[in-house]
Design a protein around this motif. Structure first.
Motif, PDB file in Angstrom:
ATOM      1  N   ASN A   1       0.849  -1.186   0.000  1.00 49.37           N
ATOM      2  CA  ASN A   1       0.000   0.000   0.000  1.00 49.37           C
ATOM      3  C   ASN A   1       0.879   1.228   0.000  1.00 49.37           C
ATOM      4  OD1 ASN A   1       0.888   0.387   2.602  1.00 49.37           O
ATOM      5  ND2 ASN A   1      -1.108   0.317   3.560  1.00 49.37           N
TER       6      ASN A   1
ATOM      7  N   ASN B   1      -7.954   1.178   1.072  1.00 50.55           N
ATOM      8  CA  ASN B   1      -6.800   0.325   0.787  1.00 50.55           C
ATOM      9  C   ASN B   1      -5.965   0.116   2.042  1.00 50.55           C
ATOM     10  OD1 ASN B   1      -4.686  -0.952  -0.971  1.00 50.55           O
ATOM     11  ND2 ASN B   1      -3.532   0.809  -0.235  1.00 50.55           N
TER      12      ASN B   1
ATOM     13  N   GLY C   1      -7.725  -2.193   4.384  1.00 47.94           N
ATOM     14  CA  GLY C   1      -7.574  -3.574   3.945  1.00 47.94           C
ATOM     15  C   GLY C   1      -6.224  -4.139   4.325  1.00 47.94           C
ATOM     16  N   THR C   2      -5.178  -3.334   4.164  1.00 48.75           N
ATOM     17  CA  THR C   2      -3.833  -3.789   4.505  1.00 48.75           C
ATOM     18  C   THR C   2      -3.696  -4.012   6.011  1.00 48.75           C
ATOM     19  OG1 THR C   2      -2.894  -2.644   2.611  1.00 48.75           O
ATOM     20  CG2 THR C   2      -1.387  -3.177   4.402  1.00 48.75           C
TER      21      THR C   2
ATOM     22  N   TRP D   1      -5.247  -7.214   6.718  1.00 44.28           N
ATOM     23  CA  TRP D   1      -4.383  -8.308   6.255  1.00 44.28           C
ATOM     24  C   TRP D   1      -3.323  -8.635   7.306  1.00 44.28           C
ATOM     25  CZ3 TRP D   1       0.643  -9.562   5.489  1.00 44.28           C
ATOM     26  CH2 TRP D   1       0.915 -10.656   4.675  1.00 44.28           C
TER      27      TRP D   1
ATOM     28  N   TYR E   1     -10.610  -3.759  -0.094  1.00 45.62           N
ATOM     29  CA  TYR E   1      -9.959  -3.578  -1.400  1.00 45.62           C
ATOM     30  C   TYR E   1     -10.997  -3.450  -2.512  1.00 45.62           C
ATOM     31  CZ  TYR E   1      -5.548  -4.989   0.828  1.00 45.62           C
ATOM     32  OH  TYR E   1      -4.438  -5.065   1.626  1.00 45.62           O
ATOM     33  N   GLN E   2     -12.052  -4.234  -2.437  1.00 45.59           N
ATOM     34  CA  GLN E   2     -13.085  -4.159  -3.478  1.00 45.59           C
ATOM     35  C   GLN E   2     -13.827  -2.826  -3.435  1.00 45.59           C
ATOM     36  OE1 GLN E   2     -15.169  -7.796  -2.505  1.00 45.59           O
ATOM     37  NE2 GLN E   2     -14.142  -8.960  -4.122  1.00 45.59           N
TER      38      GLN E   2
ATOM     39  N   LEU F   1      -4.082  -2.113  -6.006  1.00 44.52           N
ATOM     40  CA  LEU F   1      -5.216  -2.721  -5.307  1.00 44.52           C
ATOM     41  C   LEU F   1      -5.457  -4.148  -5.772  1.00 44.52           C
ATOM     42  CD1 LEU F   1      -7.563   0.375  -5.246  1.00 44.52           C
ATOM     43  CD2 LEU F   1      -6.934  -0.970  -3.235  1.00 44.52           C
ATOM     44  N   GLN F   2      -5.329  -4.408  -7.077  1.00 47.35           N
ATOM     45  CA  GLN F   2      -5.500  -5.773  -7.578  1.00 47.35           C
ATOM     46  C   GLN F   2      -4.418  -6.688  -7.011  1.00 47.35           C
ATOM     47  OE1 GLN F   2      -7.916  -7.105  -9.057  1.00 47.35           O
ATOM     48  NE2 GLN F   2      -9.059  -5.477 -10.100  1.00 47.35           N
TER      49      GLN F   2
ATOM     50  N   ASN G   1      -2.925  -6.300  -4.089  1.00 45.23           N
ATOM     51  CA  ASN G   1      -3.290  -6.532  -2.693  1.00 45.23           C
ATOM     52  C   ASN G   1      -4.458  -7.505  -2.570  1.00 45.23           C
ATOM     53  OD1 ASN G   1      -1.304  -4.725  -2.078  1.00 45.23           O
ATOM     54  ND2 ASN G   1      -2.658  -3.081  -1.444  1.00 45.23           N
ATOM     55  N   LEU G   2      -5.426  -7.366  -3.474  1.00 47.69           N
ATOM     56  CA  LEU G   2      -6.572  -8.272  -3.471  1.00 47.69           C
ATOM     57  C   LEU G   2      -6.111  -9.702  -3.720  1.00 47.69           C
ATOM     58  CD1 LEU G   2      -9.680  -8.495  -3.370  1.00 47.69           C
ATOM     59  CD2 LEU G   2      -9.689  -8.106  -5.853  1.00 47.69           C
TER      60      LEU G   2
END
Length: 697
Positions: free
Chosen positions: A70, A458, A461-462, A465, A484-485, A503-504, A506-507
């Motif tokens: 990120n 983002n 999301g990280t 994670w 992320y979505q 982002l993709q 990370n996803l």
């Protein structure tokens, strides 16, 4: 509510604000500082002193983990999931020491010297000290009271062997008594007054011009209490800058031109005329000597900070000391301003940002943690005092910064608790950001707010994670995927192709992790799809190092697909081939990068994973490879294992596991191609490794 309750609430609010400022000032760990806390209630003094002792001696937690990509953290491209570990801790040396004044020998500095001789600090910074019980001198003989006053008159913080700082707790009568000692005011860094009576209306005034200032301005208070005390004249001082904080003066001198430094000892006025910051330092000195108000002195310190801050963009902040100068100047200004001053919260945010900047310029782990924790303190303060008149964007910005710093603390300390705090901060920020973003994409301001909100999604999301590596992995990874979505609804390949690709990536990493817990094949295929979408925009021509990281992640996803026994038999060989193609692309890209370009994944793990893929493919029953191709694949497997073995020279555990892979490959050469095949394999082995290989075959 009764008038008494109103009064109680006002007193409590005032005291909590004063306590918070005192705690933050002590947390700065500045050297050789003298702070004064004035409290007219002994029980209240004891409570606040006990809180300081407990809170300043707390130790941060420490655990371990890795992470995806990120704006603040790097991509995890290794082939194995991160594992938790613990850092050993030593018995803690106190950060804060509480001493009760020795009434028979009432000299605080001498008492601290004795304590330090008995308990020498293992390393700087030394602990801070608070001295209590001074009010009990009132019941002591006059000779002891005079001995204490004489020790204050001869106060010399430079005597402290470990450059410690001191907090003296005083009752109002003793505070007024010490006010008549000129040396006391020259040594004093900051004064913090607690109330047990309601603050007057004047307590809430703030005047920036030269008008009567608020009672929290202690320089003005002393002038009122002791009008007979003459102000020291600049012509009688031994140094024309003696009232400027030593650290600030030394930092300014360290960046001043040599020609100016040469003039300082003999021709100060010329030096001042040639170097603007010296003009401001001289002004600060004059304000201290003339008994100026706190607001006036604060504005003078701000001039110093603002001057060097304007130069930060034109210099290398990791090398130049400008950041430290700005930090010192702003901190001095901040301690002089009351919490209701217009720029008080702005300075808290600025100081937090400066500590964040310093944290990113040091490689020393403990120093980095200390800087980040200071940044947390100031950003937290800023979020609690931002006026309601400010826009929600301001609070959103500070709250997002707080989340980012908790994330860096989580990564540095490897602590689940910090990642949980990062999640909390980001979630609070994104709620405000969502309201600001709205749905009107035509409005430029709204569109910018939507981009900021997507960035926070983002980062959220990280944070999820990372937290998943410690607790509730399935739930946290699902939360990361959802975040992320959400961000991908804003960052599209047409408008922000590189952010979209990030982002993709990370996803894909979140799906790859989720595959370790549920629906492995489905989630791995989703990871592959996400990585391939990222590679449409992360190309070798645009961002080669990021392209290499995503290629490595793609190879790892295919590697796990091939390795799973439940995979469709006809797909196994294809998966191995795809893994090999991705890993080969990774190595090719990294070989073309300039020396010194940091990688966000372990390139030696890539060599090992590629070697294992070649080994598995040549032995697969679902392929019909020629003997020459099989032998070629084993030779490639051996080559890449050797690359990893040589690279892991300083990592014995990884080197040992790579050695076992080497033995496995050489045995396969013997089993499939006899002594000739084994000898051909051994010819690639470095001479120093041959004895160990032969002993274990």
């Amino acid at each position: 509510m009764s008038e008494y309750q109103h009064t109680e609430s006002a007193i409590e609010s005032h005291n909590q604000t004063v306590y918070q400022r005192l705690q933050l000032a002590l947390n700065l760990r500045l050297r050789r500082q003298l702070f004064i806390a004035v409290c007219d209630d002994p029980q209240q003094q004891h409570i606040f002193a006990a809180r300081l002792h407990a809170e300043l001696n707390q130790q941060p937690l420490a655990f371990a983990v890795g992470g995806p990509d990120n704006s603040n953290h790097a991509t995890n491209g290794t082939s194995t999931s991160p594992t938790a570990s613990h850092f050993p801790t030593q018995p803690p040396y106190p950060h804060w020491v509480s001493l009760k004044l020795n009434l028979k020998r009432p000299c605080p500095i001498a008492q601290i010297e004795r304590w330090l001789r008995k308990h020498p600090p293992p390393a700087l910074p030394a602990p801070g000290f608070q001295v209590l019980g001074i009010e009990q001198l009132t019941r002591q003989p006059a000779t002891r009271q005079w001995r204490f006053l004489e020790s204050i008159r001869q106060l010399n913080l430079g005597r402290l062997p470990a450059e410690a700082s001191v907090l003296l707790w005083l009752s109002p009568p003793w505070f007024r008594t010490l006010g008549g000692i000129e040396e006391f005011w020259h040594a004093c860094t900051g004064i913090f007054e607690f109330n047990s009576h309601p603050p007057s209306d004047r307590d809430f005034e703030f005047v920036e011009e030269k008008q009567p200032s608020s009672p929290t301005d202690l320089a003005e208070k002393i002038e009122i209490l002791f009008p007979q005390s003459p102000n020291p004249s600049p012509t009688t001082t031994t140094s024309p800058l003696k009232n400027v904080p030593t650290q600030l003066l030394e930092q300014v001198k360290s960046v001043a031109p040599e020609s100016v430094l040469a003039l300082l000892p003999t021709d100060l006025q010329t030096a001042i005329s040639q170097y603007e910051p010296l003009q401001y330092l001289y002004e600060i000195n004059q304000l201290h000597e003339s008994g100026a108000t706190g607001a006036e002195k604060a504005h003078a310190y701000l001039k110093v900070g603002d001057f060097y801050r304007s130069h930060l963009e034109n210099s290398d902040p990791s090398a130049a000391p400008y950041t430290e100068i700005v930090l010192l100047a702003y901190t001095q200004a901040w301690t002089l301003l009351p919490s209701y001053a217009p720029r008080y919260w702005v300075l808290a945010n600025d100081i937090g940002t400066l500590y964040w900047r310093l944290a990113r310029t040091t490689t020393a782990r403990e120093t980095k943690i200390a800087y980040l924790q200071q940044a947390v303190n100031f950003f937290t303060t800023a979020t609690t005092i931002i006026p309601t008149t400010e826009s929600s964007d301001t609070w959103y910005m500070v709250q997002s910064n707080l989340g980012a710093i908790y994330g860096e603390l989580g990564q540095t300390c490897q602590s689940a608790e910090y990642w949980q705090q990062a999640i909390d901060a980001y979630e609070q920020a994104q709620q405000v950001g969502l309201l600001a973003a709205g749905t009107d994409s035509e409005d430029a301001q709204k569109q910018q707010a939507r981009l900021q909100w997507a960035t926070t999604q983002n980062n959220l999301g990280t944070a999820y994670w990372h937290f998943a590596q410690y607790r509730d992995p399935v739930d946290c990874l699902c939360q990361a995927i959802a975040a992320y979505q959400q961000a991908l609804q804003v960052y599209t390949p047409d408008t922000e192709p590189l952010h979209y690709a990030m982002l993709q990536n990370n996803l894909g990493t979140a799906y790859w992790n989720l595959a370790q817990y549920e629906k492995p094949e489905d989630n791995l295929l989703l990871a592959v799809s996400a990585y391939r979408r990222a590679l449409n925009h992360r190309t070798r021509d645009t961002v080669p190092h990021q392209c290499a990281a995503t290629q490595n992640n793609l190879g790892t996803a295919y590697w796990h697909l091939a390795y799973r026994e439940s995979s469709h038999t006809l797909s196994v060989a294809e998966y191995w081939q795809q893994a090999i193609a991705a890993y080969e692309a990774t190595l090719e890209l990294t070989s073309q990068l300039a020396d010194g370009v940091p990688l966000s994944f372990d390139i030696l793990a890539t060599h090992n994973n590629l070697a294992l893929a070649y080994y598995q493919l040549q032995g697969s029953t679902h392929t019909h490879l020629s003997t020459e191709t099989q032998q070629n694949y084993l030779q490639k497997a051996l080559y890449h294992h050797l690359q990893a073995w040589q690279g892991y020279a300083q990592q014995p555990e990884l080197r040992a596991s790579t050695f076992r892979f080497l033995l496995q490959t050489i045995r396969a050469c013997h089993e499939q191609f006899g002594v000739e095949g084994q000898n051909q394999a051994l010819s690639q082995v470095p001479p120093q490794l041959l004895p160990e290989i032969l002993a274990n075959l």
